[in-house]
Design a protein around this motif. Structure first.
Motif, PDB file in Angstrom:
ATOM      1  N   PHE A  90       0.818  -1.197   0.000  1.00  0.00           N
ATOM      2  CA  PHE A  90       0.000   0.000   0.000  1.00  0.00           C
ATOM      3  C   PHE A  90       0.865   1.264   0.000  1.00  0.00           C
ATOM      4  O   PHE A  90       0.541   2.254  -0.651  1.00  0.00           O
ATOM      5  N   LEU A  91       1.977   1.241   0.743  1.00  0.00           N
ATOM      6  CA  LEU A  91       2.877   2.390   0.765  1.00  0.00           C
ATOM      7  C   LEU A  91       3.475   2.639  -0.615  1.00  0.00           C
ATOM      8  O   LEU A  91       3.678   3.781  -1.017  1.00  0.00           O
ATOM      9  N   SER A  92       3.734   1.570  -1.353  1.00  0.00           N
ATOM     10  CA  SER A  92       4.273   1.743  -2.707  1.00  0.00           C
ATOM     11  C   SER A  92       3.254   2.421  -3.616  1.00  0.00           C
ATOM     12  O   SER A  92       3.609   3.182  -4.514  1.00  0.00           O
ATOM     13  N   HIS A  93       1.967   2.162  -3.379  1.00  0.00           N
ATOM     14  CA  HIS A  93       0.923   2.831  -4.166  1.00  0.00           C
ATOM     15  C   HIS A  93       0.903   4.335  -3.865  1.00  0.00           C
ATOM     16  O   HIS A  93       0.688   5.145  -4.763  1.00  0.00           O
ATOM     17  N   ILE A  94       1.128   4.708  -2.606  1.00  0.00           N
ATOM     18  CA  ILE A  94       1.170   6.115  -2.241  1.00  0.00           C
ATOM     19  C   ILE A  94       2.367   6.796  -2.905  1.00  0.00           C
ATOM     20  O   ILE A  94       2.279   7.936  -3.361  1.00  0.00           O
TER      21      ILE A  94
END
Length: 373
Positions: A90-94
């Motif tokens: 999810f952090l990579s999506h941000i």
């Protein structure tokens, strides 16, 4: 096209808001964490009443609005920076978006589970920001370790990056997002910071998601709403950011209504809109974007440019030949054209100007380009 990522804890209304701003039911909205795994992406038109006015002046057959992308990112949880709740994914999506819309739950509803068991918007904001800051701390420390050897050798680029790391590390360690690091007057460091791609360096706006019953009070007198007032005060001082009031649930009900019906529905509950229009416009500005306009019989169109854009680059948004063969722009401010009602009258009043290559575009400029290739 620039992208804004919708983030927040699970069950705060992110997917409902995404469906509202994109006018779709593309994202699943369910009463359990992580109902969104892979991000949903939608193109959102930027509301702009000026197009309708110009189209009447020009007799345009078509209106084309500016647009940005919104990305619905799955809910983050405490521990995401250590991989909790598929946190790394999810952090990579941000990391892939240009700005953040942080949705904060500002409503009570016993039927919708809160992952922390109670409603406390400031606590929720701090949970998300802590995870972003921890991830950034890890990134900056690794970057510094990698560059230390080259910095000791006196390499200019490495020295500059290590110096910025030395400013970032204590700032992040104090729980402050990178976007609030004071680099005023240090243009080189501001430019370098962008190359770090830090999660907490992205511009952010906070969306206070309120209930239908609270929307009128929260929109018209936000300081009287117990949750919204806390969010506004906190983000102003802790993040140098702003907050807007929205009701994602109301907007989701408006998706299937005709514009006249939707307007009447909102009027009946005491507001002019649910906040989504304000949110989209605020995100557009947050991304550093502005609009210039062209109008004619074929179409009236909003063109997206970055703030500080000069005339040749603005012309190039339409076609590369416009920039390569740029001669000048015939420009009139929107408010003058709208008030006077025609190019001819604008010419008579001296409101229409010829601008050259060094002209800095202003939001709402109505333009006809002159070029030769």
């Amino acid at each position: 096209m620039l992208r804004a990522g919708i983030v927040g804890l699970p069950n705060v209304g992110k997917s409902t808001l995404f469906n509202a701003v994109t006018r779709t039911r593309k994202a699943e909205a369910a009463n359990y964490p992580f109902c969104t795994i892979d991000p949903n992406v939608g193109v959102v038109t930027v509301p702009d009443d000026r197009l309708e006015v110009l189209s009447k002046i020009s007799g345009s057959s078509k209106l084309i609005h500016a647009a940005i992308e919104f990305v619905d990112i799955a809910g983050l949880v405490k521990g995401a920076s250590q991989g909790e709740g598929l946190g790394n994914k999810f952090l990579s999506h941000i990391r892939e978006v240009d700005a953040i819309v942080h949705v904060v739950r500002c409503f009570e509803n016993g039927d919708i589970t809160h992952v922390s068991g109670s409603i406390d918007p400031v606590r929720d904001i701090e949970i998300i920001n802590t995870e972003l800051i921890i991830a950034d701390m890890d990134s900056v420390n690794k970057r510094k370790q990698r560059l230390d050897k080259d910095a000791r050798r006196g390499l200019k680029e490495a020295l500059a990056e290590v110096a910025l790391c030395d400013k970032l590390i204590p700032h992040l360690d104090a729980g402050k997002p990178a976007v609030t690091l004071d680099l005023h007057g240090h243009e080189d460091e501001l430019k370098l910071l962008k190359s770090f791609f830090l999660l907490s360096s992205k511009p952010c706006i906070f969306a206070c998601n309120v209930s239908e019953d609270d929307l009128a009070t929260a929109s018209n007198e936000p300081d009287k709403h117990p949750f919204v007032s806390k969010v506004r005060e906190y983000v102003k001082h802790a993040h140098s950011a702003s907050a807007v009031v929205i009701s994602a649930e109301i907007e989701s009900q408006l998706i299937d209504l005709a514009p006249e019906e939707a307007s009447q529905y909102l009027t009946d509950i005491g507001v002019s809109d649910s906040g989504v229009t304000r949110l989209i416009k605020s995100v557009y500005e947050l991304l550093g974007l502005q609009t210039y306009l062209t109008t004619g019989e074929k179409e009236t169109r909003a063109w997206t440019i970055t703030r500080g854009c000069k005339a040749p680059q603005a012309a190039g948004v339409i076609h590369g030949d416009f920039e390569r063969g740029f001669i000048a722009g015939e420009i009139v401010p929107y408010h003058d054209l709208a008030e006077l009602g025609s190019y001819a009258k604008c010419r008579e009043k001296g409101k229409l100007r010829i601008e050259g290559k060094e002209y800095l575009m202003k939001d709402g400029d109505v333009v006809e380009w002159r070029f030769n290739v």
